[in-house]
Design a protein around this motif. Structure first.
Motif, PDB file in Angstrom:
ATOM      1  N   TYR A   1       0.856  -1.187   0.000  1.00 31.68           N
ATOM      2  CA  TYR A   1       0.000   0.000   0.000  1.00 31.68           C
ATOM      3  C   TYR A   1       0.886   1.230   0.000  1.00 31.68           C
ATOM      4  CZ  TYR A   1       0.764   1.962   4.665  1.00 31.68           C
ATOM      5  OH  TYR A   1       1.323   2.582   5.756  1.00 31.68           O
ATOM      6  N   ARG A   2       0.361   2.264  -0.593  1.00 28.85           N
ATOM      7  CA  ARG A   2       0.904   3.608  -0.443  1.00 28.85           C
ATOM      8  C   ARG A   2      -0.305   4.510  -0.423  1.00 28.85           C
ATOM      9  NH1 ARG A   2       5.065   4.544  -4.631  1.00 28.85           N
ATOM     10  NH2 ARG A   2       6.261   3.067  -3.356  1.00 28.85           N
ATOM     11  N   TYR A   3      -0.418   5.315   0.615  1.00 24.29           N
ATOM     12  CA  TYR A   3      -1.669   6.016   0.892  1.00 24.29           C
ATOM     13  C   TYR A   3      -2.204   6.790  -0.312  1.00 24.29           C
ATOM     14  CZ  TYR A   3      -5.238   8.560   3.453  1.00 24.29           C
ATOM     15  OH  TYR A   3      -6.447   9.053   3.877  1.00 24.29           O
ATOM     16  N   ASP A   4      -1.332   7.435  -1.058  1.00 22.86           N
ATOM     17  CA  ASP A   4      -1.776   8.295  -2.147  1.00 22.86           C
ATOM     18  C   ASP A   4      -1.436   7.722  -3.520  1.00 22.86           C
ATOM     19  OD1 ASP A   4       0.929   8.536  -1.902  1.00 22.86           O
ATOM     20  OD2 ASP A   4       0.998  10.722  -1.996  1.00 22.86           O
TER      21      ASP A   4
ATOM     22  N   THR B   1      -1.398   0.385  -4.308  1.00 26.39           N
ATOM     23  CA  THR B   1      -2.399  -0.217  -3.425  1.00 26.39           C
ATOM     24  C   THR B   1      -3.344  -1.154  -4.149  1.00 26.39           C
ATOM     25  OG1 THR B   1      -2.298   1.774  -2.046  1.00 26.39           O
ATOM     26  CG2 THR B   1      -4.185   0.308  -1.718  1.00 26.39           C
TER      27      THR B   1
ATOM     28  N   SER C   1      -8.024  -3.198   4.825  1.00 27.11           N
ATOM     29  CA  SER C   1      -8.112  -2.119   5.812  1.00 27.11           C
ATOM     30  C   SER C   1      -9.552  -1.724   6.091  1.00 27.11           C
ATOM     31  CB  SER C   1      -7.348  -0.900   5.285  1.00 27.11           C
ATOM     32  OG  SER C   1      -7.606   0.252   6.055  1.00 27.11           O
TER      33      SER C   1
ATOM     34  N   TYR D   1      -7.999   6.476  -0.968  1.00 25.60           N
ATOM     35  CA  TYR D   1      -7.290   5.339  -0.388  1.00 25.60           C
ATOM     36  C   TYR D   1      -8.260   4.198  -0.090  1.00 25.60           C
ATOM     37  CZ  TYR D   1      -4.654   2.466   2.887  1.00 25.60           C
ATOM     38  OH  TYR D   1      -4.052   1.396   3.516  1.00 25.60           O
TER      39      TYR D   1
ATOM     40  N   LYS E   1      -8.230   0.385  -1.657  1.00 21.25           N
ATOM     41  CA  LYS E   1      -8.258  -0.861  -0.882  1.00 21.25           C
ATOM     42  C   LYS E   1      -9.447  -1.727  -1.291  1.00 21.25           C
ATOM     43  CE  LYS E   1      -5.709  -1.833   1.937  1.00 21.25           C
ATOM     44  NZ  LYS E   1      -4.379  -2.500   1.868  1.00 21.25           N
TER      45      LYS E   1
END
Length: 269
Positions: free
Chosen positions: A71-74, A79, A102, A125, A129
């Motif tokens: 994952y990478r939030y942005d 992700t 998540s 995000y 997911k």
């Protein structure tokens, strides 16, 4: 068992590696920019957005199981697309897949979320997911998809955020509820799922639903510091559009697993 941990340099991935090595497994771990620092783990640099590179690595390593934490939030490509690439490659080498998801894919509501509740993401995000889950389930119906919450423990970004708020460097929300889980408990639960035959969605989070502001107070008590400077606000007052009450019902996991998922009041109370 030959285990491949995708994201082995991350907070959870590193703990999964440590526990797997201690259990006597042959462990390989991937990293992107920060090298894997767990003794006994064979490191492999990998860009999960490169589908060909993912397939090549899994074909070469031939793991019995894969724990996927990309994952990478942005970054949608990491992700969502990365999760799909891993699922396809794992299926091609007939590896058991445990995919980490998540609670961020839920919009929030007063009622706790069951394992199979459909995603209702409010932000990119959460949407990424949710897309990752869709891809994994389509590719490998036998995979485990672990939905978890805020991961705590020493080195946790969540605990550091609490400490920053206590020092006046950040703000915590009083109306954003989560079910924090200790990294060691989550890693143990993940490894317990690897050799099993459970398939599909599973909530794996702590039993205590607390706000981020309440977390800050617990960390203050644990650290023995004055909570008088704790900075708090509400989501509405901050003018943000983000999930509020996201409480995961992890009763199925509690009955299925030997691993005890400790609550944050026990850990930091």
């Amino acid at each position: 068992m030959r285990l491949l941990v995708v994201g082995a340099s991350g907070f959870l991935g590193a703990e999964v590696c440590r526990q797997a090595v201690a259990a006597g497994h042959r462990v390989a771990g991937t990293y992107h920019s920060t090298a894997v620092a767990v003794p006994g783990v064979a490191p492999h640099r990998l860009d999960v957005t490169d589908r060909a590179a993912v397939r090549e690595l899994l074909t070469r390593v031939r793991p019995d199981a894969v724990v996927a934490t990309p994952y990478r939030y942005d970054d949608w490509a990491v992700t969502a697309d990365g999760a799909a690439h891993i699922a396809v490659a794992a299926a091609e080498v007939d590896a058991r897949l445990v995919h980490l998801s998540s609670d961020a894919l839920h919009a929030g509501r007063p009622k706790p979320y069951a394992d199979e509740d459909v995603p209702t993401p409010l932000h990119p995000y959460g949407a990424a997911k949710a897309a990752a889950e869709t891809a994994v389930r389509a590719v490998d119906p036998g995979a485990v998809l672990v939905r978890t919450s805020l991961i705590v423990g020493e080195g946790s970004k969540q605990i550091q955020l609490c400490r920053d708020a206590l020092a006046g460097r950040a703000t915590l929300f009083t109306d954003e509820l989560r079910c924090p889980v200790h990294v060691a408990d989550l890693a143990a639960a993940v490894l317990e799922l690897v050799p099993g035959d459970y398939a599909g969605l599973l909530n794996v989070a702590g039993p205590d639903a607390v706000s981020r502001a309440e977390m800050g107070l617990l960390v203050a008590r644990h650290d023995g510091v004055d909570a008088g400077g704790l900075r708090t606000t509400t989501i509405a007052a901050a003018g943000l559009h983000r999930p509020g009450e996201v409480v995961l019902d992890s009763s199925r996991a509690a009955g299925l697993l030997r691993t005890r998922l400790r609550g944050i009041t026990e850990l930091y109370g």
